[in-house]
Design an enzyme around this catalytic site. Structure first.
Site, PDB file in Angstrom:
ATOM      1  N   HIS A 164       0.852  -1.199   0.000  1.00  0.00           N
ATOM      2  CA  HIS A 164       0.000   0.000   0.000  1.00  0.00           C
ATOM      3  C   HIS A 164       0.879   1.236   0.000  1.00  0.00           C
ATOM      4  CE1 HIS A 164      -2.400  -3.252   1.623  1.00  0.00           C
ATOM      5  NE2 HIS A 164      -3.461  -2.618   1.152  1.00  0.00           N
TER       6      HIS A 164
ATOM      7  N   LYS B  34      -1.298  -7.856  -4.719  1.00  0.00           N
ATOM      8  CA  LYS B  34      -2.193  -6.716  -4.481  1.00  0.00           C
ATOM      9  C   LYS B  34      -1.369  -5.433  -4.350  1.00  0.00           C
ATOM     10  CE  LYS B  34      -5.358  -4.444  -1.370  1.00  0.00           C
ATOM     11  NZ  LYS B  34      -5.861  -4.326  -0.011  1.00  0.00           N
TER      12      LYS B  34
ATOM     13  N   THR C  96     -18.171  19.203 -17.899  1.00  0.00           N
ATOM     14  CA  THR C  96     -18.870  20.174 -17.065  1.00  0.00           C
ATOM     15  C   THR C  96     -17.879  21.101 -16.378  1.00  0.00           C
ATOM     16  OG1 THR C  96     -20.621  20.442 -15.410  1.00  0.00           O
ATOM     17  CG2 THR C  96     -19.113  18.617 -15.037  1.00  0.00           C
TER      18      THR C  96
ATOM     19  N   LYS D   5     -15.359  23.416 -19.773  1.00  0.00           N
ATOM     20  CA  LYS D   5     -15.982  23.466 -21.105  1.00  0.00           C
ATOM     21  C   LYS D   5     -15.196  24.326 -22.098  1.00  0.00           C
ATOM     22  CE  LYS D   5     -20.554  22.484 -19.501  1.00  0.00           C
ATOM     23  NZ  LYS D   5     -21.880  22.949 -19.183  1.00  0.00           N
TER      24      LYS D   5
ATOM     25  N   ASP E 252     -25.646  21.686 -24.618  1.00  0.00           N
ATOM     26  CA  ASP E 252     -26.303  22.507 -23.578  1.00  0.00           C
ATOM     27  C   ASP E 252     -27.305  23.466 -24.207  1.00  0.00           C
ATOM     28  OD1 ASP E 252     -24.985  21.518 -21.395  1.00  0.00           O
ATOM     29  OD2 ASP E 252     -23.428  23.063 -21.373  1.00  0.00           O
TER      30      ASP E 252
HETATM   31  P1  NAP Z   1     -18.158  27.190 -15.814  1.00  0.00           P
HETATM   32  O1  NAP Z   1     -17.868  27.219 -17.274  1.00  0.00           O
HETATM   33  O2  NAP Z   1     -17.052  26.888 -14.892  1.00  0.00           O
HETATM   34  O3  NAP Z   1     -18.778  28.634 -15.422  1.00  0.00           O
HETATM   35  C1  NAP Z   1     -19.116  28.928 -14.103  1.00  0.00           C
HETATM   36  C2  NAP Z   1     -19.824  30.280 -14.035  1.00  0.00           C
HETATM   37  O4  NAP Z   1     -20.330  30.430 -12.700  1.00  0.00           O
HETATM   38  C3  NAP Z   1     -18.925  31.464 -14.286  1.00  0.00           C
HETATM   39  O5  NAP Z   1     -19.679  32.485 -14.895  1.00  0.00           O
HETATM   40  C4  NAP Z   1     -18.515  31.891 -12.862  1.00  0.00           C
HETATM   41  O6  NAP Z   1     -18.216  33.256 -12.746  1.00  0.00           O
HETATM   42  C5  NAP Z   1     -19.781  31.613 -12.121  1.00  0.00           C
HETATM   43  N1  NAP Z   1     -19.572  31.352 -10.701  1.00  0.00           N
HETATM   44  C6  NAP Z   1     -19.040  30.227 -10.160  1.00  0.00           C
HETATM   45  N2  NAP Z   1     -19.050  30.319  -8.814  1.00  0.00           N
HETATM   46  C7  NAP Z   1     -19.595  31.530  -8.521  1.00  0.00           C
HETATM   47  C8  NAP Z   1     -19.885  32.213  -7.308  1.00  0.00           C
HETATM   48  N3  NAP Z   1     -19.600  31.679  -6.125  1.00  0.00           N
HETATM   49  N4  NAP Z   1     -20.455  33.429  -7.381  1.00  0.00           N
HETATM   50  C9  NAP Z   1     -20.759  33.993  -8.573  1.00  0.00           C
HETATM   51  N5  NAP Z   1     -20.509  33.394  -9.746  1.00  0.00           N
HETATM   52  C10 NAP Z   1     -19.933  32.172  -9.726  1.00  0.00           C
HETATM   53  O7  NAP Z   1     -19.332  26.155 -15.468  1.00  0.00           O
HETATM   54  P2  NAP Z   1     -20.525  25.632 -16.389  1.00  0.00           P
HETATM   55  O8  NAP Z   1     -20.102  24.377 -17.028  1.00  0.00           O
HETATM   56  O9  NAP Z   1     -21.041  26.751 -17.194  1.00  0.00           O
HETATM   57  O10 NAP Z   1     -21.606  25.185 -15.271  1.00  0.00           O
HETATM   58  C11 NAP Z   1     -22.246  26.178 -14.475  1.00  0.00           C
HETATM   59  C12 NAP Z   1     -23.389  25.536 -13.690  1.00  0.00           C
HETATM   60  O11 NAP Z   1     -24.384  25.049 -14.586  1.00  0.00           O
HETATM   61  C13 NAP Z   1     -22.979  24.346 -12.837  1.00  0.00           C
HETATM   62  O12 NAP Z   1     -23.697  24.375 -11.632  1.00  0.00           O
HETATM   63  C14 NAP Z   1     -23.422  23.146 -13.656  1.00  0.00           C
HETATM   64  O13 NAP Z   1     -23.720  22.012 -12.855  1.00  0.00           O
HETATM   65  C15 NAP Z   1     -24.670  23.692 -14.299  1.00  0.00           C
HETATM   66  N6  NAP Z   1     -24.976  23.003 -15.555  1.00  0.00           N
HETATM   67  C16 NAP Z   1     -26.129  22.295 -15.626  1.00  0.00           C
HETATM   68  C17 NAP Z   1     -26.450  21.628 -16.779  1.00  0.00           C
HETATM   69  C18 NAP Z   1     -27.738  20.881 -16.871  1.00  0.00           C
HETATM   70  O14 NAP Z   1     -27.864  20.030 -17.751  1.00  0.00           O
HETATM   71  N7  NAP Z   1     -28.691  21.164 -16.012  1.00  0.00           N
HETATM   72  C19 NAP Z   1     -25.600  21.674 -17.885  1.00  0.00           C
HETATM   73  C20 NAP Z   1     -24.448  22.424 -17.784  1.00  0.00           C
HETATM   74  C21 NAP Z   1     -24.138  23.095 -16.621  1.00  0.00           C
HETATM   75  P3  NAP Z   1     -16.718  33.828 -13.026  1.00  0.00           P
HETATM   76  O15 NAP Z   1     -16.632  34.031 -14.518  1.00  0.00           O
HETATM   77  O16 NAP Z   1     -16.675  35.088 -12.254  1.00  0.00           O
HETATM   78  O17 NAP Z   1     -15.757  32.797 -12.522  1.00  0.00           O
END
Ligand code: NAP
Length: 527
Positions: A141, A168, A308, A312, A350
């Site tokens: 380990h 292992k 995600t 992206k 998306d």
């Molecule tokens: P991402 O590219 O990393 O973008 C994140 C965004 O959130 C950026 O605009 C960031 O702002 C902002 N952010 C993060 N934390 C923050 C905070 N504490 N306060 C204010 N703004 C904040 O992520 P993404 O892939 O677009 O995903 C974003 C969200 O959408 C996630 O929760 C994800 O699970 C969800 N999502 C859902 C689906 C669905 O099928 N339902 C699909 C895709 C994504 P900054 O630019 O200032 O960093």
């Protein structure tokens, strides 16, 4: 690697299995009675054998306790008496520890585990090195890292030379790419081997090991009750990952993210793969660096990926070919490895998933789609300018909406607004932004996502100006933002609806089969 399984456990293999890798349930408890109870549960959970962790017992009398455990176990037994110097809980006399393992052999244990550092001492007191029908697992380990392939190969050779029946090796994942070395060692091993990488970044080593011919994997009876970091439950191995069906030609799919354990994608795709008889498995991939990940996992076996937070945009850079819409959006959430030349093709699902869910919400789900979009002419406020934010902003614009983007980092909001021809806002301006009524609001930040479910991106008072509020966050399904929007009389559309919409398209790209839409909806109803 062909495994010859001559143990009791192997004889219990049923015909439906496509691999011979066993599932071993670690049994840790204060008393022998509790252990017996857990052994019964392991049997009902369909484990193949139990690993009795003698070092977890509060008091241990070797002869009566081992006799009871061996005679009454409903499954083949593996006895491990792990000392503290190898990460276990036993810190007593070494001779007594090794004597107990020898006694386990005499009493009919199916397997014992002896640490590489102790095997020579153990062997020296075993008359004629005779361990009858008991198989000796010699283990090593490493709780710090995962060494190079050369060092691991050397370690396997030393373990093999010690007379081990089964090798292992457990190492620690500092990065998900560490797992590749363990797969390489596993697939080339000339002896039965148990090889895994501990920790969340090593999770796929525990799930995918049948593909590479490992002897066994460990699965727990309950989530979180692990004997080593990163162990999945038996239920997840069997029901979520279809463990018994994995084989050398199983294609690997996964969701790349950080964090990623919240993602429901494995639930959806694995169930759909199973129902279609598609030979694939879909896993969580906790990735730090997208480029390093794809450089390491470059074989055709790693066939398709959802992407995600926060990868992206980086994913777009590493693809060999990118769909024009994904290029315009500036983000890729789906990557396919072409099986003709191994090249990576990136696209964005998306956009369709979210926009069609919002359109359905505006129309009412029972109305037939109209030729023109109900988004045309609306003021559409997107919070967030990451991958999902860009996709929503692009999609809304395409549908004729007037788009406003608010982001924590204003410069990113401005960048997106400039590209699509919209307006940028700072986060501070958002709550007082209500030039008109009947607007649409879409949160695409992770604000409100588990575990921080009390957070919301907009003050409740501002929600009265929105006729529909959408939240991309889908864990939980009803976020604080959506709850407050409903209280203000707005229609709401959940991230689950977007999730299902974008998954239809990805499934079809991954498998070439039509997406089982009703099955997807049924699975997601539970969450
Ligand atoms: P991402 O590219 O990393 O973008 C994140 C965004 O959130 C950026 O605009 C960031 O702002 C902002 N952010 C993060 N934390 C923050 C905070 N504490 N306060 C204010 N703004 C904040 O992520 P993404 O892939 O677009 O995903 C974003 C969200 O959408 C996630 O929760 C994800 O699970 C969800 N999502 C859902 C689906 C669905 O099928 N339902 C699909 C895709 C994504 P900054 O630019 O200032 O960093």
């Amino acid at each position: 690697m062909d495994l010859v399984l001559d143990s009791g456990a192997a004889k219990k293999m049923d015909g439906a299995r496509k691999n011979s890798t066993l599932i071993c349930a670690p049994i840790m408890a204060d008393t022998v009675d509790q252990m017996m109870d857990l052994m019964g549960r392991a049997k009902s959970s369909q484990a193949d054998l139990v690993e009795v962790r003698l070092d977890s017992l509060k008091s241990f009398s070797p002869l009566p306790d081992l006799s009871t455990l061996i005679q009454h176990s409903p499954l083949p037994t593996l006895f491990t008496y792990r000392p503290t110097w190898e990460g276990g809980m036993y810190n007593g006399d070494e001779n007594s520890r090794l004597d107990a393992l020898r006694l386990a052999i005499e009493l009919g244990a199916d397997y014992i585990d002896v640490e590489l550092k102790a095997i020579h001492k153990f062997n020296s007191c075993l008359p004629g090195n005779n361990h009858g029908n008991c198989q000796v697992i010699v283990s090593s380990h490493n709780y710090h890292n995962t060494p190079s392939v050369e060092e691991l190969g050397d370690l396997v050779a030393r373990i093999q030379a010690s007379g081990a029946d089964i090798v292992k090796i457990a190492t620690t994942a500092l990065d998900i790419t560490d797992v590749a070395r363990i797969f390489e060692i596993t697939v080339h091993s000339q002896v039965p081997i148990i090889a895994m990488v501990m920790g969340e970044k090593g999770l796929m080593s525990r799930i995918l090991c049948p593909k590479f011919g490992a002897y066994l994997t460990f699965g727990t009876l309950e989530a979180g009750k692990v004997s080593a970091p990163g162990q999945p439950t038996i239920q997840d191995l069997l029901d979520l990952y279809n463990f018994r069906q994995l084989g050398p030609d199983t294609r690997i799919f996964g969701i790349i993210g950080n964090p990623v354990s919240h993602s429901k994608s494995p639930l959806l795709y694995n169930e759909a793969f199973k129902s279609a008889g598609f030979n694939g498995v879909f896993v969580h991939l906790l990735v730090d660096d997208v480029a390093t990940f794809f450089h390491t996992y470059s074989s055709l076996d790693f066939a398709g990926f959802s992407c995600t937070i926060p990868h992206k945009e980086a994913a777009l850079e590493i693809c060999d070919d990118v769909d024009p819409i994904a290029k315009s959006i500036g983000a890729v959430n789906c990557i396919i490895r072409r099986n003709t030349d191994g090249k990576l093709f990136g696209c964005n699902t998306d956009y369709v998933g979210a926009i069609s869910a919002i359109e359905d919400g505006l129309r009412g789900s029972h109305c037939a789609p109209l030729a023109s979009s109900p988004l045309a002419g609306k003021l559409f406020v997107v919070i967030g300018a990451g991958g999902a934010g860009k996709a929503l902003a692009y999609g809304a614009k395409e549908k004729g909406a007037r788009v406003v983007i608010a982001n924590r980092t204003y410069a990113r909001a401005k960048e997106v607004a400039d590209v699509i021809g919209g307006q940028a806002l700072s986060f501070a301006e958002l709550s007082n932004f209500h030039p008109e009524k009947d607007m649409i609001l879409a949160n695409t930040t992770s604000i409100g996502m588990q575990p921080k479910v009390d957070e919301t991106p907009v003050a409740k008072e501002a929600l009265q100006y929105y006729s529909l509020v959408f939240d991309a966050v889908y864990t939980p399904k009803i976020t604080r933002l959506l709850r407050e929007a409903e209280e203000c009389g707005s229609k709401i559309v959940t991230g689950v609806e977007m999730f299902i919409g974008q998954a239809y398209e990805q499934y079809e790209k991954f498998t070439g089969l039509p997406a089982p839409k009703e099955l997807f909806k049924k699975i997601m109803e539970k969450y």
